[in-house]
Write a protein that holds these residues in place. Sequence first.
Motif, PDB file in Angstrom:
ATOM      1  N   MET A   1      25.740 -17.431  -2.470  1.00  0.00           N
ATOM      2  CA  MET A   1      26.158 -17.390  -1.083  1.00  0.00           C
ATOM      3  C   MET A   1      24.771 -17.587  -0.252  1.00  0.00           C
ATOM      4  SD  MET A   1      28.041 -13.871   0.706  1.00  0.00           S
ATOM      5  CE  MET A   1      29.442 -14.226   0.083  1.00  0.00           C
ATOM      6  N   THR A   2      25.116 -18.410   0.867  1.00  0.00           N
ATOM      7  CA  THR A   2      23.786 -18.634   1.624  1.00  0.00           C
ATOM      8  C   THR A   2      23.613 -17.614   2.562  1.00  0.00           C
ATOM      9  OG1 THR A   2      24.821 -19.744   3.132  1.00  0.00           O
ATOM     10  CG2 THR A   2      24.339 -21.000   1.267  1.00  0.00           C
ATOM     11  N   GLU A   4      23.348 -18.105   5.636  1.00  0.00           N
ATOM     12  CA  GLU A   4      24.317 -18.196   6.790  1.00  0.00           C
ATOM     13  C   GLU A   4      25.718 -17.510   6.767  1.00  0.00           C
ATOM     14  OE1 GLU A   4      25.094 -19.240  10.495  1.00  0.00           O
ATOM     15  OE2 GLU A   4      23.179 -19.184   9.786  1.00  0.00           O
ATOM     16  N   GLU A   5      26.045 -17.841   5.235  1.00  0.00           N
ATOM     17  CA  GLU A   5      27.614 -17.297   5.116  1.00  0.00           C
ATOM     18  C   GLU A   5      27.443 -15.616   5.187  1.00  0.00           C
ATOM     19  OE1 GLU A   5      29.064 -20.618   1.740  1.00  0.00           O
ATOM     20  OE2 GLU A   5      27.757 -19.097   1.123  1.00  0.00           O
ATOM     21  N   LYS A   6      26.358 -15.236   4.514  1.00  0.00           N
ATOM     22  CA  LYS A   6      26.182 -13.479   4.729  1.00  0.00           C
ATOM     23  C   LYS A   6      26.188 -13.138   6.332  1.00  0.00           C
ATOM     24  CE  LYS A   6      23.572 -13.251   0.226  1.00  0.00           C
ATOM     25  NZ  LYS A   6      22.249 -12.775   0.000  1.00  0.00           N
ATOM     26  N   LYS A   8      27.604 -14.698   8.808  1.00  0.00           N
ATOM     27  CA  LYS A   8      29.018 -14.900   9.506  1.00  0.00           C
ATOM     28  C   LYS A   8      29.651 -13.834   8.992  1.00  0.00           C
ATOM     29  CE  LYS A   8      28.972 -19.954   9.724  1.00  0.00           C
ATOM     30  NZ  LYS A   8      29.506 -21.098   9.483  1.00  0.00           N
ATOM     31  N   LYS A  51      33.373  -9.377  -0.319  1.00  0.00           N
ATOM     32  CA  LYS A  51      32.874 -10.933  -0.748  1.00  0.00           C
ATOM     33  C   LYS A  51      31.276 -10.345  -1.175  1.00  0.00           C
ATOM     34  CE  LYS A  51      35.645 -13.398   2.275  1.00  0.00           C
ATOM     35  NZ  LYS A  51      35.910 -14.480   3.406  1.00  0.00           N
TER      36      LYS A  51
END
Length: 122
Positions: A1-2, A4-6, A8, A51
């Motif tokens: 998980m990048t 940026e995903e974290k 968001k 997640k």
Amino acid sequence: MTREEKRKIRLQIIRLLDRCDECKHRTELGASITVCKVCPIGKKMVEISSKFENIPKQLEYLDGKPLRTPWEETEEQFIIENHDKMSYKEIAAELGRAPTSVQSKIKKMRRAGLVPRVTTKV
């Protein structure tokens, strides 16, 4: 998980918490907030936050070695046996650790009562 995903996901959680302010199921315990897992907002919160589970923690590396590695029992035993015979630098060289790391570990072990203070006679 990048990263940026974290980011968001965290923003989604913050928005849900804002919507949850007036909920009768929400309680505050010190610095933490408990959200009801039955109401729709609480269910969504649990779904989104799940997640973050099972994401392996990544070690940061410097020169191919992890910046922080846990101390092994054999290393701690070596310190106990040699803290009064060797300098921090010598122990560090023997264990393959930084002198400041060894110094910090010995201080922690002293506080825990595992390593006595070395006294010098005048």
